[in-house]
Design an enzyme around this catalytic site. Structure first.
Site, PDB file in Angstrom:
ATOM      1  N   HIS A   1       0.813  -1.222   0.000  1.00 27.89           N
ATOM      2  CA  HIS A   1       0.000   0.000   0.000  1.00 27.89           C
ATOM      3  C   HIS A   1       0.843   1.266   0.000  1.00 27.89           C
ATOM      4  O   HIS A   1       0.332   2.351  -0.267  1.00 27.89           O
ATOM      5  CB  HIS A   1      -0.936  -0.003   1.218  1.00 27.89           C
TER       6      HIS A   1
ATOM      7  N   ASP B   1       3.216   9.423  -0.833  1.00 31.04           N
ATOM      8  CA  ASP B   1       2.055   8.648  -0.423  1.00 31.04           C
ATOM      9  C   ASP B   1       1.864   7.526  -1.424  1.00 31.04           C
ATOM     10  O   ASP B   1       1.982   7.752  -2.631  1.00 31.04           O
ATOM     11  CB  ASP B   1       0.803   9.552  -0.428  1.00 31.04           C
TER      12      ASP B   1
END
Ligand code: ADQ
Length: 463
Positions: free
Chosen positions: A158, A366
């Site tokens: 992720h 991110d």
């Protein structure tokens, strides 16, 4: 359809269709994925126990079975607060300066992953698809293989995969990467992360990459893909129409009192670029006297990982910075930054997003960033707000019609806010539509299907 066994560090009680917990993106995404195909969700309960027993707590909610185990305090210190969040998280977010390399952390990480393997093994049935999530669990697939599990096993990361040369600073980096070859499919959020991974394989391991994405090193191979995660768009759109959302929207508009609201929503984490965001907003106020009293920034940032020192430090500096900016600019009737350290239920959050003229999402790095997608999904199509998005968020590969900025530049942040506040309705609608098209097409179900199709497409592994 094969049963899905999902494994992630934390397991949270799933929420139903349209439900509204105070959950993070991963939990929401996995609940949605599991609702579509029956299955089990296995991981740590978040609780500690004096002595690890391997006892599994099984529960069933909204068609999803959760199976959780408790860990010892030392496990949590070394595996979770240690290797996962003080070594891997900073390094994979390009923060070498914050990465700590302690051998005790690495040992605890291996021990806990062995514990997961030992307790998970008896739950796996021969036709199950096993899907392991995130940086807490890199070696788990290998440990399951060591125990004879021959099922198809996939891994999804992720967070970003770091550039090849950066990863070299991790002691035993090669060992960590080699464990990925126990999987049939390894998925990354972005093309950029996939490219960085391939660089490592080519340059450090002397591997090869076939046209179908198969990566081979020595005699071992697996398929590496890019597979960006989405949100449950329909569910979030519905949440933004709920009574709670409408009420939150109404209250927010009332309290804004005609001022334009800029919104930021992030876990309190140094990767989210919150200091840089505040400085960008301060720059906006410096260069635009006319905006004083006319705009405000609502920053919602619930604390996370507060046992880790770098998180305590970032919290203290944000307290100081928001205080300084408010001290310098506030008036008796106006506070430029409303800084809130708590979480909100998803439907209320949707109403708050909808009330904001500008969504400010400026992480320094991110993996994806689901807040950017939620902000878009919550907008009123007739009068949508503008998304300002860091080019270093994975979401920037998909949301190319957002205003993309460099989050290190206070000037770019300030200019983008000015541009967003002045943007014509026509341009706002066109940009929003382009982003929304992507979010509707590449939602969380699409992500789940894309990954499991890749996993189902490989020939079954030999243990
Ligand atoms: P996170 O780093 O947690 O996720 P993000 O993708 O933005 O980041 O997800 C955060 C989630 O938490 C969102 O769903 C958001 O709505 C929710 N949230 C944040 N603050 C909240 C608040 N105050 N109240 C209620 N909810 C709040 C990691 C990676 C990301 C990746 C996701 C999923 O770091 O890059 O996008 O996993 O893969």
């Amino acid at each position: 359809m094969s049963r899905l066994v999902i494994v992630s560090n934390r397991v949270q009680p799933p929420i139903g269709e349209g439900g509204s917990g105070g959950q993070g993106g991963l939990a929401v995404a996995l609940s949605a994925a599991l609702r579509e195909s029956s299955g089990i969700w296995f991981g740590w309960s978040g609780e500690t126990t004096e002595q690890f027993t391997g006892h599994i707590n099984l529960q069933r909610n909204f068609g999803v079975t959760t199976a959780t185990i408790d860990l010892e305090e030392q496990d949590v210190d070394e595996y979770y607060n240690g290797y996962a969040n003080r070594t891997l998280w900073p390094l994979f977010h390009y923060r070498m300066d914050l990465a700590e390399f302690e051998s005790g952390f690495a040992e605890g990480y291996e021990r806990v992953n062995q514990r997961f393997a030992e307790t998970l093994e008896p739950l796996i049935e021969p036709d199950d698809l096993v899907w392991i999530h995130d940086y807490h669990m890199f070696p788990l697939g290998q440990y399951l293989r060591d125990r004879g599990i021959a099922n198809r096993i996939g891994f999804f990361l992720h967070i970003p995969w770091p550039p090849y040369r950066l990863l070299l600073s991790l002691p035993n980096h090669r060992q960590l990467v080699e464990t990925l070859f126990a999987y049939d499919v390894v998925g990354f959020q972005t093309r950029d992360s996939l490219d960085s991974f391939r660089d490592y394989v080519l340059q450090e391991m002397g591997g090869t990459i076939a046209e179908d994405g198969r990566v081979t090193v020595g005699g071992r191979s697996m398929v590496a893909i890019h597979c960006p995660i989405g949100i449950d768009t329909d569910n979030f759109k519905d949440a933004s129409q709920s009574t709670a959302a409408r009420y939150a929207h109404y209250r927010m508009r009332q309290s804004a009192n005609g001022r334009d609201m800029i919104i930021g929503v992030d876990r309190l984490d140094y990767s989210k670029g919150l200091q840089e965001r505040f400085l960008g907003y301060e720059r906006l106020l410096q260069q635009n006297d006319n905006l004083h009293g006319e705009v405000f920034l609502l920053q919602i940032a619930p604390p996370s990982r507060s046992d880790v020192q770098s998180y305590q430090e970032i919290r203290a500096s944000l307290d100081a910075l928001s205080g300084r900016i408010n001290g310098a600019y506030a008036d008796v009737e106006w506070v430029p930054i409303r800084y809130v350290n708590r979480g909100y239920p998803r439907d209320r959050l949707a109403g708050i997003y909808r009330a904001a003229k500008v969504g400010l999402v400026t992480p320094l790095r991110d993996g994806m960033n689901l807040v950017a997608k939620e902000y878009i999904a919550a907008q009123d199509p007739e009068d949508p707000g503008v998304l300002i998005l860091s080019r270093f968020a994975g979401a920037a590969e998909q949301l190319t019609e957002a205003l993309l900025i460099n989050p290190y530049s206070a000037e770019e942040i300030a200019d983008a806010i000015e541009q967003a506040l002045a943007m014509s309705l026509e341009e706002r609608q066109a940009r929003w539509r382009a982003c929304m098209d992507n979010i509707e097409k590449e939602d969380v179900m699409w992500w789940r299907r894309r990954f499991t199709a890749a996993l189902e497409g490989v020939t079954q592994s030999a243990a």
